[in-house]
Design an enzyme around this catalytic site. Sequence first.
Site, PDB file in Angstrom:
ATOM      1  N   ASN A   8       9.963 -14.005  -6.184  1.00  7.68           N
ATOM      2  CA  ASN A   8       9.612 -12.798  -5.437  1.00  7.68           C
ATOM      3  C   ASN A   8       9.849 -13.129  -3.961  1.00  7.68           C
ATOM      4  O   ASN A   8       9.031 -13.794  -3.330  1.00  7.68           O
ATOM      5  CB  ASN A   8       8.140 -12.454  -5.702  1.00  7.68           C
ATOM      6  CG  ASN A   8       7.712 -11.187  -4.994  1.00  7.68           C
ATOM      7  OD1 ASN A   8       8.498 -10.569  -4.264  1.00  7.68           O
ATOM      8  ND2 ASN A   8       6.465 -10.798  -5.197  1.00  7.68           N
ATOM      9  N   ARG A  92      12.013 -10.260  -8.724  1.00  6.38           N
ATOM     10  CA  ARG A  92      11.447  -8.970  -8.373  1.00  6.38           C
ATOM     11  C   ARG A  92      12.393  -8.313  -7.372  1.00  6.38           C
ATOM     12  O   ARG A  92      12.693  -8.887  -6.320  1.00  6.38           O
ATOM     13  CB  ARG A  92      10.088  -9.158  -7.726  1.00  6.38           C
ATOM     14  CG  ARG A  92       9.488  -7.848  -7.347  1.00  6.38           C
ATOM     15  CD  ARG A  92       8.172  -8.029  -6.687  1.00  6.38           C
ATOM     16  NE  ARG A  92       7.518  -6.745  -6.575  1.00  6.38           N
ATOM     17  CZ  ARG A  92       6.285  -6.605  -6.181  1.00  6.38           C
ATOM     18  NH1 ARG A  92       5.565  -7.655  -5.862  1.00  6.38           N
ATOM     19  NH2 ARG A  92       5.758  -5.411  -6.091  1.00  6.38           N
ATOM     20  N   HIS A 180       5.683  -0.192  -7.209  1.00  7.72           N
ATOM     21  CA  HIS A 180       4.645  -0.974  -7.905  1.00  7.72           C
ATOM     22  C   HIS A 180       4.782  -0.845  -9.430  1.00  7.72           C
ATOM     23  O   HIS A 180       3.816  -1.012 -10.165  1.00  7.72           O
ATOM     24  CB  HIS A 180       3.220  -0.529  -7.487  1.00  7.72           C
ATOM     25  CG  HIS A 180       2.888  -0.855  -6.067  1.00  7.72           C
ATOM     26  ND1 HIS A 180       2.276   0.048  -5.219  1.00  7.72           N
ATOM     27  CD2 HIS A 180       3.083  -1.966  -5.339  1.00  7.72           C
ATOM     28  CE1 HIS A 180       2.115  -0.493  -4.032  1.00  7.72           C
ATOM     29  NE2 HIS A 180       2.596  -1.731  -4.079  1.00  7.72           N
ATOM     30  N   ARG A 240       0.857   0.382   6.499  1.00  7.37           N
ATOM     31  CA  ARG A 240       1.679   1.600   6.360  1.00  7.37           C
ATOM     32  C   ARG A 240       0.759   2.817   6.279  1.00  7.37           C
ATOM     33  O   ARG A 240      -0.311   2.747   5.688  1.00  7.37           O
ATOM     34  CB  ARG A 240       2.527   1.521   5.079  1.00  7.37           C
ATOM     35  CG  ARG A 240       3.621   0.478   5.152  1.00  7.37           C
ATOM     36  CD  ARG A 240       4.271   0.259   3.792  1.00  7.37           C
ATOM     37  NE  ARG A 240       3.853  -0.993   3.181  1.00  7.37           N
ATOM     38  CZ  ARG A 240       4.059  -1.330   1.909  1.00  7.37           C
ATOM     39  NH1 ARG A 240       4.667  -0.496   1.094  1.00  7.37           N
ATOM     40  NH2 ARG A 240       3.645  -2.481   1.450  1.00  7.37           N
ATOM     41  N   GLU A 378       2.283  -9.084 -12.071  1.00  5.89           N
ATOM     42  CA  GLU A 378       3.676  -8.646 -12.003  1.00  5.89           C
ATOM     43  C   GLU A 378       4.630  -9.771 -12.404  1.00  5.89           C
ATOM     44  O   GLU A 378       5.666  -9.531 -13.036  1.00  5.89           O
ATOM     45  CB  GLU A 378       3.995  -8.162 -10.579  1.00  5.89           C
ATOM     46  CG  GLU A 378       3.293  -6.857 -10.247  1.00  5.89           C
ATOM     47  CD  GLU A 378       2.919  -6.714  -8.788  1.00  5.89           C
ATOM     48  OE1 GLU A 378       2.160  -7.586  -8.286  1.00  5.89           O
ATOM     49  OE2 GLU A 378       3.352  -5.760  -8.154  1.00  5.89           O
TER      50      GLU A 378
END
Length: 401
Positions: A8, A92, A180, A240, A378
């Site tokens: 990742n 990822r 996600h 964000r 994940e």
Amino acid sequence: MDTILVVNAGSSSVKFQIFSVEGEGQVRRQIKGQMDGIGSRPRLRAIGADGDPLADRAYPIEAIPDVPAAMSIAGEWLRNEIRINPMAVGHRVVHGGSDYDRPVLIDHGVVARLERFIALAPLHQPHNLAPIRSLLTNYPTLPQVACFDTAFHRTHDAVADYYAIPHQLHAEGIRRYGFHGLSYEYVAKTLPQIAPEIAKGRVIVAHLGSGASMCALKKGHSAESTMGFTALDGLAMGTRPGQIDPGVVLYLISEKGMSASNVQSFLYRDCGLKGLSGISNDMRELEASEDPKAKLAIEYFVYRIGLNAGMLAAALQGLDAFVFTAGIGENSVRIRARIADQLAWLGVTLDPAENSRHARLISRSDSRIPVYVVPTDEEQMIARHTLSLLLNRPSFNPGHK
Ligand code: AMP
């Protein structure tokens, strides 16, 4: 031992994990590591399956100027010191556009297609692709698999992914994608073991980490997401803003004289909990603070989750369960309690004792809507996908790498 490397890669760090391949398509985590401080103070850290330290070493800045260099040092460490030669690498990749509704074995053609999505995820996609390219060059026969954050959402009804803009722009790719997805997929695959009947129904999953979004699951498939074209939309996040009137962006350009790249950096790095509180993007710090602005940031975060839950419940035409996951969702007793208060009208009643002890089911037995905490994984999802693509390759021959 047959192993899979999961990567990742971000702008200043490469996280990696090693999974061993067990029987029947199962994988087990063996090593968790990361190279962070790339371009500033590079440092390799890794722990084993029991949390035992395997490496913690600093490197001079010139030794690791970028992500491919970090990948190559981490790879050398794995090969030469830990004696691991992975049979495949799962990556990822944040954006698979509308092309990819599932993971894909990587070749040069796939990389070229994924490069087209750099403009859609400028802060993530280039860094995700960098180690893929360098591994393709240095180990051309090593199978690599790209697993996308967008793919899980490709089950939306077509209308859900439109913006009300001229059709030509939709055809060019200006549409809602959702993110996600690997986290939601993991939760969707885990729920049947926890609550088999509920997993067949209508579930909202709240992925609340430094990035945050919610997903409406119908029978285990994504029906709607709070995120859209980019990972800026929806809930307020660490840095964000989440949903914001596009008129604000126009104002920043026309009245504040900001360039497109200034606005981009502002929206990705300076807004959200950090911008609103003026203190921190970390929920732990905000929870510990007595500053009214920290309290406002938390209140806004929770309020918008409540609003968006209403929207997703409407998309699902009802609700059978609510699930918390990711850093804040898995760990913050107080934020979960406040969100549950916002959801009381939907029929949520939390059990404070179960919430405090981070139980799997944290609602009261008489709560009309059960509320679960499901820790996400994940990386495990990526390892499973990578193995499954390998096993389905006609030429695959286990044990011969
Ligand atoms: P993630 O992106 O899923 O790793 O989540 C990271 C975020 O989770 C951090 O920035 C924190 O804001 C938040 N977090 C982690 N642990 C806690 C905790 N115990 N209480 C509140 N927030 C937490």
